[in-house]
Design an enzyme around this catalytic site. Sequence first.
Site, mmCIF file in Angstrom:
data_model
loop_
_atom_site.group_PDB
_atom_site.id
_atom_site.type_symbol
_atom_site.label_atom_id
_atom_site.label_comp_id
_atom_site.label_asym_id
_atom_site.label_seq_id
_atom_site.Cartn_x
_atom_site.Cartn_y
_atom_site.Cartn_z
ATOM 1 N N PHE A 134 0.827 -1.194 0.000
ATOM 2 C CA PHE A 134 0.000 0.000 0.000
ATOM 3 C C PHE A 134 0.867 1.251 0.000
ATOM 4 C CE2 PHE A 134 -2.795 -3.110 2.016
ATOM 5 C CZ PHE A 134 -4.052 -2.802 1.506
ATOM 6 N N ASP A 135 0.474 2.223 -0.807
ATOM 7 C CA ASP A 135 0.930 3.585 -0.593
ATOM 8 C C ASP A 135 0.288 4.054 0.711
ATOM 9 O OD1 ASP A 135 1.854 6.306 -1.207
ATOM 10 O OD2 ASP A 135 -0.262 6.692 -1.645
ATOM 11 N N LEU A 136 0.763 5.171 1.260
ATOM 12 C CA LEU A 136 0.230 5.641 2.543
ATOM 13 C C LEU A 136 -0.662 6.870 2.390
ATOM 14 C CD1 LEU A 136 0.115 5.350 5.608
ATOM 15 C CD2 LEU A 136 2.233 6.694 5.739
#
Length: 230
Positions: free
Chosen positions: A13-15
Amino acid sequence: MAPSLPRPSAILFDLDGTLIDSVTLIVESARYAFEARARTDFDELAWLADLGMPLPTMFRRFAADEEEVASLIAAYREFQVANHDALVTAYPGVPETVNTLRAMGFRLAIVTSKSEPLAERGLAHVGILEPFETIVGLHGCTNHKPHPEPVHVALERLGVAPADAWFIGDSPHDMNAGRAAGVTTLGALWGPFSRDQIAPSAPDAWLDRITDLLRFVGTSDAGRHLTQWA
């Protein structure tokens, strides 16, 4: 016809803009930094276009030299640290989805361009730090998104092959990094980037909401659940 995607063993996941809604914090931190330098040329749209890239890279578009980059970052951090918890929240459904995915046995990792301590603070603040096995941030690699290196680093730490991983992010920088690394990419449509902005990076599939992941990975044939994806 809906795409048929292999069920992953790991989900990256990107944040910012994907798991946590920190857009207001990011914009206001930049605005504060420009004002602290007596600059009046802050462009919010131009700033957001680079969201997901390392902070020095973002500021270099506006700064005259490296000294000004450092000064802008220092002011940015001052505002960010002081206002982080008041301006950061999880997107709807994120805690439930992340915790359920981990309980289902998926390996989870964060691939972000922000520093690891700040990433940890954001995850802890919204209550989802524990499910993630590793965070690849600003200091975890030499090259950053849209380069594939941070994705490769995350996969190496997890011991997972690219073909067995999905990468979910809200920006074209995320999608370009994931595609270059050989993972399946899913464009998140609840962040600051529109579908039209993400589309040129050609994600393998689209997510309207993060809770859809629980249906999409619920069987070994993930593609059966992708009827709404273009």
